[in-house]
Design an enzyme around this catalytic site. Sequence first.
Site, PDB file in Angstrom:
ATOM      1  N   ALA A 257       0.654  -0.705  -0.235  1.00 51.46           N
ATOM      2  CA  ALA A 257       0.190  -0.023   0.190  1.00 51.46           C
ATOM      3  C   ALA A 257       1.119   1.453   0.370  1.00 51.46           C
ATOM      4  CB  ALA A 257      -0.816  -0.142   1.161  1.00 51.46           C
ATOM      5  N   CYS A 385      12.796   5.313   1.806  1.00 50.16           N
ATOM      6  CA  CYS A 385      12.548   6.819   1.142  1.00 50.16           C
ATOM      7  C   CYS A 385      13.468   7.523   2.850  1.00 50.16           C
ATOM      8  CB  CYS A 385      11.694   7.685   0.667  1.00 50.16           C
ATOM      9  SG  CYS A 385       9.863   7.007   1.996  1.00 50.16           S
TER      10      CYS A 385
END
Length: 510
Positions: A257, A385
Site C-alpha cells: 500500500a 525513502c
Amino acid sequence: MGRIHVQKKKTKPNANANENEEKKVTKTKMSGSERSAYFARRESAKILKVVLEGDAKRCALASIKSLIYKPSVRNKKATFAIICQTLKHLPIIKHVLDSSSILNSKWKRQQELIYIIVYDILFGQAVSLVGDAEKYLMRHKEALHSSLKQLMIQRKVKDVKQLVALHQVPDVSLPRYVRVNTLKLDVDSALLELREKYSVQKDDLLSDLLVLPPGTDLHDHPLVKNGSIFLQGKASSMVAPALSPEPGWEVLDACAAPGNKTVHLAALMKRKGRIIACELRKERVKRLKDTIKLSGASNIQALNEDFLNIDPKASSYSKVQAILLDPSCSGSGTAATRLDHLLPSKAEGQDTDMERLNKLSAFQRKALQHALLFPAVERIVYSTCSIHQIENEDVIQSVLPLAESHGFKLANPFPEWQCRGLPVFEGSENLVRTDPAKHGEGFFIALFARKDETTTPHSSTRTRNQQRKKAVVPFIRPNLFNMWLYGQLNRRGCTDKCCSGRHRRDTTTD
C-alpha cells in the site's frame, strides 16, 4: 420466546451536535461563498484531526497530501490551502488561545475546527457568522487580537509577518513528475494531451516519466482521475524499473500500500504473469485495491497479510521470481514533498529518535532476510525513502553474508546514475541513492540478483556492451552536506508509520 435485546450504536455527542448544526445551516439563507467556507472548514478540520493525532503518536495513517487528495475530499484546493496555512501558523494560534483563555471543555473537543477559524480571524479571510464555532470565536475576536499583540511584544517583532517568519521553514520547489500508466495510455499520447496546457518534457532516465514545472497542479486533471497518469516522484518511480520483472513472472510486493509501485510493476509486466500485493494493515488494503482498480491492472492479487508470516516454501509462493521490498522506514527522504515540515513535531525541533531508527532498521533487516528465503526468487529490490545510513547501507551490509550464501550478489540497476551508496563497504558503488537537495527526494535502492544473471535488468543495450568490456562506472558520493542540511531541516522524517516498524507508510510522493 425470549426477548431480543438490540444494542443501539453509540454515537459521540460531538458527532450528533455537528450533524444537527449542519442540518440547521443547510436551511439557513447564506451566500454561496459563506456556504463554501462553512463546509470547507469542517472538511479540513476532519483531516487536520487525523494529521495532528498521527503526528502526536508518531504513527500517522498517511501523509498530509495523501489525506487531502483522497477522492472523498470535495474541494481539494481549498482544503489544501486551509490545512497548510493553519499548520504554518499553528504555534502562534495555540499560544494565542492559551493566553486568551477563551475555550471551555466543549470547544476544546473541537480544537481542530477552532484552530482553522482562529487562523481566519487573525490572518486569513473575514469570518461570517455562520456556524456555532464561528459565532463563538467572533464574540472573542478582541481577546484573540489582544493576545496576538502581546505575543508580538514578547517576541520583539514589529508585525505579524515577522512573527510568522520565526516559525516558518523555507518551501522546497520541486518539478512535478508524472508517471504514465502504460496499461491505459502510451507515453506519446500523454505527452501530446498534457502539452495542450502545460510545458512537458520526457525524463532523461525513465521512459514512462514526464517532467512538468514546479507547482503544476494536476490533481483534478482527467488523466489523473481516470488513472492514465499517476502523480509519482522520480525517485519513487525508479524502484519498480530497478526490479524490472519479466512479463509472465510471479512477483511479490511485500509491503504494497498504497500501490503506486505495485501497479507500476504491472505496467512493466504488460499484464502478463502474477503479482501478489501484500499489506499488513486492513484499512490500507482498501487503498491498495482502489489504486489497482484505478490503474486497470488485471494481474494483481491484494492480500491482507504480514509479509513476515508468509511461508516461502508454501506452494502458492514457491514460484515467486522477484520481490519488491519497500518496508516501513523513517521517511526522512520525502519529508518536504510530504509536507512533514509543517507538522508540530518538526516545529518543536526535536532530535532524531535513534531508538525508533534502531527498531526500524531491525525490522528492515528481518524483512530482507525473509525475502532471501524464497526458493525461486531471482531478483530482490530493497528500497527506502530514508537518508539515514542505518536504514540503508547498514541493512545491506548486515545481510550480505546471508545473501551470498543463497547465491545472490549486489547488482547495479542504473549504471548511468551517478549518485551512489555511501562508501562504507566494498560493493556499495552498486547501491543507488537520490539526493533530496538535488533530486527532491532521498531514496535508497539496492538490487540483489542471482549470481548467474550476467546483466542488470534495467541496463540498456549500450550499457550491457559496456559491462562486457568491464567499463568502470565512476563512483560519486551523494552531496553529503546537502543531505545533512536537509536532515537537520527535516529531522525524524515522515511519521506515518508506527514505531513498531510493521506499519506501512503512504508512498505517494506528489
